[in-house]
Design a protein around this motif. Structure first.
Motif, PDB file in Angstrom:
ATOM      1  N   ASP A  37      47.974  34.041  52.140  1.00 52.72           N
ATOM      2  CA  ASP A  37      46.708  33.721  52.797  1.00 52.72           C
ATOM      3  C   ASP A  37      45.607  34.695  52.382  1.00 52.72           C
ATOM      4  O   ASP A  37      44.484  34.273  52.051  1.00 52.72           O
ATOM      5  CB  ASP A  37      46.894  33.740  54.317  1.00 52.72           C
ATOM      6  CG  ASP A  37      45.657  33.276  55.053  1.00 52.72           C
ATOM      7  OD1 ASP A  37      45.136  32.192  54.725  1.00 52.72           O
ATOM      8  OD2 ASP A  37      45.212  33.999  55.975  1.00 52.72           O
ATOM      9  N   VAL A  38      45.898  35.989  52.373  1.00 55.46           N
ATOM     10  CA  VAL A  38      44.906  36.992  51.960  1.00 55.46           C
ATOM     11  C   VAL A  38      44.533  36.776  50.495  1.00 55.46           C
ATOM     12  O   VAL A  38      43.355  36.837  50.123  1.00 55.46           O
ATOM     13  CB  VAL A  38      45.431  38.428  52.195  1.00 55.46           C
ATOM     14  CG1 VAL A  38      44.519  39.468  51.552  1.00 55.46           C
ATOM     15  CG2 VAL A  38      45.579  38.705  53.685  1.00 55.46           C
ATOM     16  N   HIS A  39      45.514  36.495  49.661  1.00 57.16           N
ATOM     17  CA  HIS A  39      45.267  36.249  48.236  1.00 57.16           C
ATOM     18  C   HIS A  39      44.347  35.040  48.062  1.00 57.16           C
ATOM     19  O   HIS A  39      43.394  35.075  47.281  1.00 57.16           O
ATOM     20  CB  HIS A  39      46.607  36.021  47.521  1.00 57.16           C
ATOM     21  CG  HIS A  39      46.479  35.811  46.054  1.00 57.16           C
ATOM     22  ND1 HIS A  39      46.340  34.552  45.500  1.00 57.16           N
ATOM     23  CD2 HIS A  39      46.459  36.688  45.027  1.00 57.16           C
ATOM     24  CE1 HIS A  39      46.265  34.670  44.193  1.00 57.16           C
ATOM     25  NE2 HIS A  39      46.325  35.950  43.874  1.00 57.16           N
ATOM     26  N   TRP A  40      44.633  33.988  48.778  1.00 56.73           N
ATOM     27  CA  TRP A  40      43.825  32.765  48.688  1.00 56.73           C
ATOM     28  C   TRP A  40      42.387  33.043  49.113  1.00 56.73           C
ATOM     29  O   TRP A  40      41.439  32.650  48.429  1.00 56.73           O
ATOM     30  CB  TRP A  40      44.463  31.686  49.559  1.00 56.73           C
ATOM     31  CG  TRP A  40      43.705  30.405  49.580  1.00 56.73           C
ATOM     32  CD1 TRP A  40      43.652  29.452  48.603  1.00 56.73           C
ATOM     33  CD2 TRP A  40      42.865  29.937  50.640  1.00 56.73           C
ATOM     34  NE1 TRP A  40      42.834  28.412  48.992  1.00 56.73           N
ATOM     35  CE2 TRP A  40      42.337  28.688  50.242  1.00 56.73           C
ATOM     36  CE3 TRP A  40      42.521  30.441  51.881  1.00 56.73           C
ATOM     37  CZ2 TRP A  40      41.481  27.955  51.039  1.00 56.73           C
ATOM     38  CZ3 TRP A  40      41.661  29.697  52.678  1.00 56.73           C
ATOM     39  CH2 TRP A  40      41.157  28.475  52.252  1.00 56.73           C
ATOM     40  N   LYS A  41      42.201  33.723  50.254  1.00 60.85           N
ATOM     41  CA  LYS A  41      40.853  34.031  50.735  1.00 60.85           C
ATOM     42  C   LYS A  41      40.098  34.909  49.749  1.00 60.85           C
ATOM     43  O   LYS A  41      38.904  34.698  49.505  1.00 60.85           O
ATOM     44  CB  LYS A  41      40.910  34.734  52.093  1.00 60.85           C
ATOM     45  CG  LYS A  41      41.269  33.820  53.231  1.00 60.85           C
ATOM     46  CD  LYS A  41      41.356  34.590  54.540  1.00 60.85           C
ATOM     47  CE  LYS A  41      41.798  33.699  55.669  1.00 60.85           C
ATOM     48  NZ  LYS A  41      42.030  34.456  56.914  1.00 60.85           N
ATOM     49  N   GLU A  42      40.775  35.877  49.174  1.00 58.61           N
ATOM     50  CA  GLU A  42      40.113  36.781  48.225  1.00 58.61           C
ATOM     51  C   GLU A  42      39.739  36.032  46.944  1.00 58.61           C
ATOM     52  O   GLU A  42      38.689  36.290  46.356  1.00 58.61           O
ATOM     53  CB  GLU A  42      41.003  37.981  47.903  1.00 58.61           C
ATOM     54  CG  GLU A  42      40.297  39.097  47.191  1.00 58.61           C
ATOM     55  CD  GLU A  42      39.117  39.667  47.961  1.00 58.61           C
ATOM     56  OE1 GLU A  42      38.073  39.899  47.326  1.00 58.61           O
ATOM     57  OE2 GLU A  42      39.216  39.867  49.189  1.00 58.61           O
ATOM     58  N   SER A  57      32.216  37.320  42.982  1.00 58.31           N
ATOM     59  CA  SER A  57      32.485  38.675  42.480  1.00 58.31           C
ATOM     60  C   SER A  57      31.762  39.770  43.248  1.00 58.31           C
ATOM     61  O   SER A  57      32.103  40.935  43.128  1.00 58.31           O
ATOM     62  CB  SER A  57      32.129  38.767  40.995  1.00 58.31           C
ATOM     63  OG  SER A  57      30.748  38.534  40.822  1.00 58.31           O
ATOM     64  N   SER A  58      30.772  39.431  44.044  1.00 55.97           N
ATOM     65  CA  SER A  58      30.035  40.442  44.801  1.00 55.97           C
ATOM     66  C   SER A  58      30.423  40.488  46.277  1.00 55.97           C
ATOM     67  O   SER A  58      29.810  41.204  47.057  1.00 55.97           O
ATOM     68  CB  SER A  58      28.534  40.172  44.679  1.00 55.97           C
ATOM     69  OG  SER A  58      28.235  38.900  45.231  1.00 55.97           O
ATOM     70  N   ARG A  59      31.432  39.736  46.661  1.00 54.59           N
ATOM     71  CA  ARG A  59      31.824  39.656  48.070  1.00 54.59           C
ATOM     72  C   ARG A  59      33.299  40.026  48.266  1.00 54.59           C
ATOM     73  O   ARG A  59      34.128  39.754  47.407  1.00 54.59           O
ATOM     74  CB  ARG A  59      31.636  38.228  48.596  1.00 54.59           C
ATOM     75  CG  ARG A  59      30.208  37.870  48.852  1.00 54.59           C
ATOM     76  CD  ARG A  59      29.863  38.503  50.140  1.00 54.59           C
ATOM     77  NE  ARG A  59      28.662  38.038  50.759  1.00 54.59           N
ATOM     78  CZ  ARG A  59      27.723  38.860  51.176  1.00 54.59           C
ATOM     79  NH1 ARG A  59      27.830  40.135  50.980  1.00 54.59           N
ATOM     80  NH2 ARG A  59      26.673  38.406  51.788  1.00 54.59           N
ATOM     81  N   LEU A  60      33.583  40.587  49.421  1.00 52.79           N
ATOM     82  CA  LEU A  60      34.956  40.887  49.807  1.00 52.79           C
ATOM     83  C   LEU A  60      35.301  40.071  51.048  1.00 52.79           C
ATOM     84  O   LEU A  60      34.501  39.994  51.978  1.00 52.79           O
ATOM     85  CB  LEU A  60      35.096  42.374  50.151  1.00 52.79           C
ATOM     86  CG  LEU A  60      34.954  43.373  49.016  1.00 52.79           C
ATOM     87  CD1 LEU A  60      34.776  44.773  49.564  1.00 52.79           C
ATOM     88  CD2 LEU A  60      36.169  43.306  48.111  1.00 52.79           C
ATOM     89  N   VAL A  95      44.654  43.719  45.071  1.00 48.45           N
ATOM     90  CA  VAL A  95      44.207  45.097  44.850  1.00 48.45           C
ATOM     91  C   VAL A  95      43.271  45.185  43.653  1.00 48.45           C
ATOM     92  O   VAL A  95      42.215  45.841  43.723  1.00 48.45           O
ATOM     93  CB  VAL A  95      45.418  46.050  44.686  1.00 48.45           C
ATOM     94  CG1 VAL A  95      44.985  47.424  44.204  1.00 48.45           C
ATOM     95  CG2 VAL A  95      46.177  46.155  46.004  1.00 48.45           C
ATOM     96  N   ASN A  96      43.608  44.527  42.556  1.00 48.64           N
ATOM     97  CA  ASN A  96      42.760  44.589  41.367  1.00 48.64           C
ATOM     98  C   ASN A  96      41.394  43.950  41.608  1.00 48.64           C
ATOM     99  O   ASN A  96      40.358  44.508  41.222  1.00 48.64           O
ATOM    100  CB  ASN A  96      43.457  43.937  40.173  1.00 48.64           C
ATOM    101  CG  ASN A  96      44.636  44.746  39.681  1.00 48.64           C
ATOM    102  OD1 ASN A  96      44.738  45.945  39.940  1.00 48.64           O
ATOM    103  ND2 ASN A  96      45.536  44.096  38.981  1.00 48.64           N
ATOM    104  N   VAL A 148      34.429  49.310  42.987  1.00 46.47           N
ATOM    105  CA  VAL A 148      33.853  50.165  41.942  1.00 46.47           C
ATOM    106  C   VAL A 148      32.455  49.675  41.592  1.00 46.47           C
ATOM    107  O   VAL A 148      31.528  50.484  41.434  1.00 46.47           O
ATOM    108  CB  VAL A 148      34.772  50.221  40.697  1.00 46.47           C
ATOM    109  CG1 VAL A 148      34.080  50.887  39.521  1.00 46.47           C
ATOM    110  CG2 VAL A 148      36.074  50.953  41.050  1.00 46.47           C
ATOM    111  N   SER A 149      32.274  48.380  41.516  1.00 45.19           N
ATOM    112  CA  SER A 149      30.947  47.827  41.242  1.00 45.19           C
ATOM    113  C   SER A 149      29.959  48.224  42.336  1.00 45.19           C
ATOM    114  O   SER A 149      28.813  48.599  42.058  1.00 45.19           O
ATOM    115  CB  SER A 149      31.038  46.301  41.133  1.00 45.19           C
ATOM    116  OG  SER A 149      29.771  45.739  40.934  1.00 45.19           O
ATOM    117  N   MET A 150      30.401  48.170  43.583  1.00 44.82           N
ATOM    118  CA  MET A 150      29.545  48.593  44.693  1.00 44.82           C
ATOM    119  C   MET A 150      29.204  50.075  44.577  1.00 44.82           C
ATOM    120  O   MET A 150      28.072  50.482  44.831  1.00 44.82           O
ATOM    121  CB  MET A 150      30.266  48.344  46.033  1.00 44.82           C
ATOM    122  CG  MET A 150      30.383  46.895  46.424  1.00 44.82           C
ATOM    123  SD  MET A 150      31.547  46.591  47.799  1.00 44.82           S
ATOM    124  CE  MET A 150      31.001  47.743  49.037  1.00 44.82           C
ATOM    125  N   ALA A 151      30.184  50.876  44.185  1.00 42.60           N
ATOM    126  CA  ALA A 151      29.997  52.330  44.120  1.00 42.60           C
ATOM    127  C   ALA A 151      29.002  52.747  43.045  1.00 42.60           C
ATOM    128  O   ALA A 151      28.333  53.766  43.194  1.00 42.60           O
ATOM    129  CB  ALA A 151      31.342  53.020  43.898  1.00 42.60           C
TER     130      ALA A 151
END
Length: 182
Positions: free
Chosen positions: A77-82, A87-90, A128-129, A136-139
């Motif tokens: 479920d977490v994998h599907w949602k992610e 690319s700019s959203r979590l 995780v990737n 990293v993009s946000m940082a």
């Protein structure tokens, strides 16, 4: 505190949280744990610190109540949602996601079900990737909306802060000659 120590602190806090469990064998004769356990008969429900519950579950005295441990379905479920996120959203993660994931992977690895382990590791690595790339993009961005920072898990916030600090140091190093000349 460095990243490793901060992650260890999060893990320690996680292991000391109370969880609910169903008693499978009487707990009245359990000894050797620093925390007192109220004598409970099979079939009853108890609240225990996670580290105590893990030990008792390992010995067959208790079983975690549904929702206390990660399952393959939750990971899917977490994998599907992610995977649905741009690319700019979590996506939001369940509470204690990374700590529960670590315990889940350890448990699956210990059971010897190679196919389940491979699937779980693949899904976990994808999550995780993908999230690491976004963090990293946000940082490295000069401005990050507060709502994005609020969607970070505590472990992710540590990663973000660490990378952001390194990037800021790097930028100041590169532009230091301009500051000195000006």
């Amino acid at each position: 505190m460095n990243l490793r120590e901060s992650l260890e602190s999060i893990e320690l806090e996680f292991l000391n949280k109370h969880v609910k469990a169903k008693v499978l064998k009487s707990l009245k004769d359990v000894r050797g744990l620093d925390e007192p356990i109220e004598a409970s008969e099979p079939g009853s429900e108890v609240a225990l610190r996670r580290w105590v519950a893990l030990k008792l579950a390992e010995e067959g005295f208790i079983a975690f109540k549904e929702g206390e441990e990660m399952t393959l379905d939750e990971l899917v479920d977490v994998h599907w949602k992610e995977s649905l996120q741009p690319s700019s959203r979590l996506s939001s993660l369940p509470e204690d996601f990374y700590q529960r994931l670590r315990l889940y992977l350890k448990k699956v690895a210990g059971k010897g079900d190679r196919q389940r382990l491979e699937k779980s590791v693949r899904l976990a690595k994808d999550i995780v990737n993908a999230r690491t790339r976004k963090i990293v993009s946000m940082a490295v961005s000069l401005a990050v909306p507060q709502e994005l920072l609020q969607s970070l898990a505590p472990e992710e916030r540590l990663l973000y802060d660490e990378v952001r600090g390194l990037v800021e140091y790097w930028r100041s190093y590169v532009f230091q000659p301009l500051e000195e000349a000006g």
